[in-house]
Design a protein around this motif. Sequence first.
Motif, mmCIF file in Angstrom:
data_model
loop_
_atom_site.group_PDB
_atom_site.id
_atom_site.type_symbol
_atom_site.label_atom_id
_atom_site.label_comp_id
_atom_site.label_asym_id
_atom_site.label_seq_id
_atom_site.Cartn_x
_atom_site.Cartn_y
_atom_site.Cartn_z
ATOM 1 N N TRP A 195 35.351 -45.943 -0.397
ATOM 2 C CA TRP A 195 35.267 -45.986 -1.850
ATOM 3 C C TRP A 195 36.416 -45.182 -2.458
ATOM 4 O O TRP A 195 36.959 -44.275 -1.843
ATOM 5 N N ASP A 196 36.766 -45.530 -3.694
ATOM 6 C CA ASP A 196 37.945 -44.911 -4.318
ATOM 7 C C ASP A 196 37.680 -43.503 -4.833
ATOM 8 O O ASP A 196 38.537 -42.633 -4.721
ATOM 9 N N SER A 238 37.739 -52.187 -8.271
ATOM 10 C CA SER A 238 38.013 -53.578 -7.889
ATOM 11 C C SER A 238 38.889 -54.297 -8.904
ATOM 12 O O SER A 238 39.745 -55.101 -8.531
ATOM 13 N N HIS A 239 38.667 -54.049 -10.191
ATOM 14 C CA HIS A 239 39.484 -54.612 -11.273
ATOM 15 C C HIS A 239 39.673 -56.122 -11.126
ATOM 16 O O HIS A 239 40.796 -56.639 -11.097
ATOM 17 N N GLU A 240 38.559 -56.837 -11.012
ATOM 18 C CA GLU A 240 38.615 -58.294 -10.866
ATOM 19 C C GLU A 240 39.278 -58.925 -12.093
ATOM 20 O O GLU A 240 38.866 -58.659 -13.229
ATOM 21 N N TYR A 285 33.700 -64.122 -7.008
ATOM 22 C CA TYR A 285 33.377 -63.390 -5.793
ATOM 23 C C TYR A 285 31.872 -63.399 -5.524
ATOM 24 O O TYR A 285 31.057 -63.605 -6.427
ATOM 25 N N TYR A 343 35.006 -52.574 -12.842
ATOM 26 C CA TYR A 343 35.022 -51.884 -11.557
ATOM 27 C C TYR A 343 33.586 -51.563 -11.177
ATOM 28 O O TYR A 343 32.699 -51.458 -12.028
ATOM 29 N N VAL A 356 32.194 -57.533 -0.239
ATOM 30 C CA VAL A 356 32.729 -58.462 -1.231
ATOM 31 C C VAL A 356 33.455 -59.579 -0.486
ATOM 32 O O VAL A 356 34.274 -59.311 0.402
ATOM 33 N N TYR A 374 28.989 -60.802 -3.918
ATOM 34 C CA TYR A 374 28.735 -59.386 -3.656
ATOM 35 C C TYR A 374 27.406 -59.249 -2.917
ATOM 36 O O TYR A 374 26.375 -59.714 -3.399
ATOM 37 N N TRP A 381 28.714 -53.009 -12.870
ATOM 38 C CA TRP A 381 30.132 -53.337 -12.958
ATOM 39 C C TRP A 381 30.579 -52.900 -14.352
ATOM 40 O O TRP A 381 30.289 -53.560 -15.353
ATOM 41 N N TYR A 405 34.313 -48.067 -6.878
ATOM 42 C CA TYR A 405 35.320 -48.911 -6.225
ATOM 43 C C TYR A 405 36.087 -49.614 -7.330
ATOM 44 O O TYR A 405 35.532 -50.401 -8.090
ATOM 45 N N TRP A 460 36.605 -56.913 1.006
ATOM 46 C CA TRP A 460 36.385 -55.457 1.017
ATOM 47 C C TRP A 460 34.982 -55.150 1.508
ATOM 48 O O TRP A 460 34.047 -55.921 1.305
#
Length: 353
Positions: free
Chosen positions: A36-37, A85-87, A93, A202, A226, A95, A117, A83, A24
């Motif tokens: 972005w969300d 992301s909900h890892e 990852y 997120y 990311v 960043y 985050w 964003y 992303w």
Amino acid sequence: MKRFLRLAPFALLLPAVASASVVWKGDFETGNTSQWDREQSVSSSRLQVVSSPVRQGRYALKSIVRQGDDPINASGNRNELLYLSHEPSGSEYFYKWSTLFPSSFPRSSKWQIFTQWHHTGLNGSPPLEFYIVDDQMRLRAGGSSGKIVYTAPLKRGQWNDFVMHVKWSSDPKVGFVELYHNGKLAMPKVKVATQFSGQRNYLKLGLYRDASIAPEGVVFHDGFTVATKLEDVMPPVVATPAPAPTPTPEPTTPATGTPAPVVTAPGEAPASEQPAPIAQTPSVPGDGSPGTGGIIPEDPMLAGMTPAAGCGASSTGGTPLLVAAALAVVALLGRRKQAPAPVRARRSRMPRR
């Protein structure tokens, strides 16, 4: 078969797409915040996509916070992008992003978060956050009672390049954080819980600060990426060129230490008066230099035309050509003198009318 041939070029691209480690980008190169969300801001003017200053590409984000900015009726003042992301737990990852604090950025003993985050829960400090206190950057993991794993002095007016390597887990024996700052490893891996049990995280980017801070705060962000591999977020290391060799000193006479005299041949001018040598390169057919006919192969109007070998006269080839031309003229004149004799002989045998 025709359908397969039409799809073949796209099939060749599939391995490259599948192996790409960038998952992303939120680098604002769209010219807006559409990557972005969602955003949490009191006005679109508080989150501006600007063309200067930028760290990479053409655009960056300018985040502005003024006292009283509270778009979600919560504690503190903020204007941030989200964003989602909900890892998942166990994911890993890298960043990358850059942040600039201008000279006007206010100094305060209160917290000012610029990257975090956040957990999916509603209350409490996030499990991973970057913030400023008393002109010191701090990275904390584990919420308000967690551990500050990195600190560095705040330097205004210059870009801070961050690359953070995270393994997401609520288990402190599994999760870790590793940080690169301005291209150097600033913090080796630190084992720490990076998530709260049963929750995901997120990303939030912008500026979020204590409500008691009165002066306007501005930060710039750029290049958020990311990825799953370090090489896709870290610039390559440029090798330092080898030093130039030390020139050899001129020979000197043992007695006086002055440069040794240069001996010249009888009748030759001293070296100081001789012309400098001229570097010469060979003529290559088609390069447009003298002796090639001036033909440039890249010109489509002259495609397929090749100059004949030796078509041009050089400083050493002009004389033989002139001699050959003179001999040809002499031979032609000789033939013309011989021609009338046979004609007269044929006329003498013809009967008179």
